[in-house]
Design an enzyme around this catalytic site. Structure first.
Site, PDB file in Angstrom:
ATOM      1  CE  LYS A   1      -1.595   0.620  -3.136  1.00  0.00           C
ATOM      2  NZ  LYS A   1      -3.034   0.743  -3.440  1.00  0.00           N
TER       3      LYS A   1
ATOM      4  CB  THR B   1      -0.985  -0.031   1.192  1.00  0.00           C
ATOM      5  OG1 THR B   1      -1.915   1.038   1.060  1.00  0.00           O
ATOM      6  CG2 THR B   1      -0.263   0.061   2.523  1.00  0.00           C
TER       7      THR B   1
ATOM      8  N   GLY C   1       0.253   5.440  -6.853  1.00  0.00           N
ATOM      9  CA  GLY C   1      -0.019   4.065  -7.256  1.00  0.00           C
ATOM     10  C   GLY C   1      -1.501   3.735  -7.307  1.00  0.00           C
ATOM     11  CB  ALA C   2      -4.293   4.337  -4.950  1.00  0.00           C
TER      12      ALA C   2
ATOM     13  CB  THR D   1       3.758  16.842  -8.399  1.00  0.00           C
ATOM     14  OG1 THR D   1       4.213  16.960  -7.051  1.00  0.00           O
ATOM     15  CG2 THR D   1       4.927  17.021  -9.348  1.00  0.00           C
TER      16      THR D   1
ATOM     17  N   GLY E   1     -13.738   3.216   0.764  1.00  0.00           N
ATOM     18  CA  GLY E   1     -12.994   2.168   0.074  1.00  0.00           C
ATOM     19  C   GLY E   1     -13.055   0.794   0.695  1.00  0.00           C
TER      20      GLY E   1
END
Length: 507
Positions: free
Chosen positions: A304, A300, A370-371, A392, A487
């Site tokens: 990731k 996590t 990553g998510a 960013t 989630g």
């Protein structure tokens, strides 16, 4: 692989009440989960300390007496003379023949009072000879254990505060070389949780726990409560043949993955355990996993993407997404990377919305990590159009261009141009950052990445965070009349796929 000691570690409940009555009430509540009780007499009021000697008789379980000094993480402030007298009072003979003594008494490395040690030996009370470093790690474990052993009646204990997961890895590697189980090795704090769950891997005599009601009193130690240790991690079932799995991330302050996977192992009668592995860098987690023989890990935030630099093989979906949330060690010892986030998210979102496609829907994706990469992959597969918003902008651009999406920076004030795009892509808003994790207060700039966006009540808001159940952004959206979803279902669905990758069995 690390071999286990001869006996399974015992579970010790640390009692930190102000009175013996309070300690006994706590002990009765947790009695069926524990083997030994540690009476922390340094937490007792001065009046209550006069009656410490009675405790083993009324406790009904083997007991450890500990009177810990402040510099060793305790509460005893009255000086060594007073502490010595309290130890002496407990070990002194009584008119009733002293029917029940403490089974163990904890003396620190530098506390050597021959008459107390002789009394302990005479009464059959074993000495736990302890060394604590509340600030720093201990690396020379075997050498330190040898220095702590004074007689055959002593159990050496080392407890230290790791700085990184590498310090915990070293503890397990040092323990592998030990050929007895007459010691206690503990890495304290959140980083040290594996040393408590996998105490058998350290060949420990016992592992310490604290009741949930009083855990805050020793929060720096990183104790787990005995119910969690037993019912979630099935501590007493962990043996030399147990397969180990885990979840790694940072800070990994809260995760429900151990409940999910350990329940699955129990349902399928698998000799396995799944643990949290907190690591600031994926390199540290990877080193730990290889050292203790972990067979698979969930990955996590924020690791990731770093995963991909370490694995031998990755499925095509991982290469396309550019992130992995699952790694599995093959029989050849090589690690393989998978991504179950994308499918877990898609299933959860579709079930929540009742949709079968996102065609015609415009979606805001908050974040570009990553998510977010897995979410963007899923949105594209579902035929939706999206705009990536990230602090960013260059990262938002890189992700957006992969799928032909738009991109922008996060709104930083009410007049920000990115709000125009946010209002354009507002059918579904998906929050993928860690902002709001663990936050139960009102929405602020710090905990709500969409703070300057005003909800109309028509948006669907999906936050991949599930602790708390309603994050600040979700709470604000709900007040405006929006439909919201956290989630948790995504966690479950991606976890079910991970379970099958780990075990070859359907969850």
């Amino acid at each position: 692989m690390i071999e286990l000691g001869m006996e399974h570690p015992k579970i010790c409940l640390t009692l930190t009440g102000r009175t013996l009555e309070e300690d006994l009430e706590i002990l009765d509540k947790y009695r069926k989960y524990i083997d030994i009780a540690e009476l922390r007499a340094d937490f007792l009021s001065e009046d209550e300390r006069l009656y410490v000697k009675r405790f083993p008789q009324i406790a009904g379980v083997p007991c450890i007496l500990t009177i810990r000094r402040v510099e060793d993480g305790g509460q005893f402030k009255e000086g060594e003379a007073s502490r010595t007298m309290l130890f002496a009072r407990v070990l002194a003979l009584t008119e009733d023949g002293n029917p029940k003594n403490f089974d163990y008494i904890d003396f620190e490395e530098d506390f050597h009072i021959p008459c107390l040690q002789d009394a302990a030996v005479a009464f059959g009370t074993k000495v736990i000879r302890s060394f604590h470093d509340m600030q720093n790690p201990v690396r020379n474990i075997r050498e330190k254990l040898d220095s702590l052993k004074q007689t055959g009646f002593e159990i050496p204990k080392i407890a230290f505060m790791p700085h990184t997961l590498d310090d915990v890895t070293n503890l397990f590697e040092e323990a592998e070389k030990l050929d007895d189980d007459n010691h206690i090795l503990v890495a304290m704090g959140p980083l040290g949780v594996p040393s408590r769950i996998l105490s058998a891997k350290l060949k420990n005599f016992l592992t310490f726990t604290s009741p949930a009601e009083t855990n805050s009193k020793v929060s720096n130690l990183g104790h787990m409560d005995p119910i969690t240790l037993n019912e979630i991690y099935h501590f007493k079932s962990i043996d030399k043949d147990s397969s180990i799995y885990g979840i790694t991330g940072w800070p990994l302050a809260a995760t429900s993955s151990p409940q999910l996977h350990n329940a699955g192992f129990e349902e399928h009668h698998l000799n396995a355990v799944y643990i949290p592995v907190r690591a600031e860098t994926f390199e540290q987690a990877f080193h730990f996993a290889n050292s203790i023989g972990i067979k698979g890990m969930s990955v996590t935030v924020p690791h990731k993407e770093a995963v991909m630099e370490r694995v031998f093989y990755s499925e095509d979906k991982v290469d396309t997404i550019g992130a992995s949330n699952t790694i599995v060690r093959g029989n050849d010892g090589m690690w393989k990377a998978y991504n179950t986030d994308a499918s877990g998210f898609a299933r959860s979102l579709m079930e929540f919305t009742g949709l079968t496609t996102l065609a015609g829907k415009k979606v805001s994706i908050i974040g570009a990590g990553g998510a977010a990469k897995a979410v963007a992959f899923a949105i594209k597969k579902l035929h939706g159009k999206a705009c990536i918003f990230n602090r960013t902008v260059s990262k938002a651009k890189d992700l957006a261009e992969k799928y032909g999406f738009e991109y922008a920076g996060l709104p930083t004030d009410p007049s920000d141009d990115s709000l125009k795009l946010a209002r354009k892509y507002n059918n579904i808003i998906i929050q993928t950052t860690s902002k709001g994790m663990g936050c139960r207060g009102p929405s602020t700039v710090e905990n709500d990445p969409w703070f300057y966006y005003k909800f109309t009540g028509k948006e669907i808001v999906f936050d991949i965070i599930y602790v708390p159940e309603t994050t600040p952004i979700m709470s604000r959206a709900l007040e405006a009349g929006c439909r919201i979803c956290n989630g948790y279902d995504m966690l479950c669905y991606q976890g079910y796929e991970q379970f099958e990758l780990f075990t070859g069995k359907k969850y």
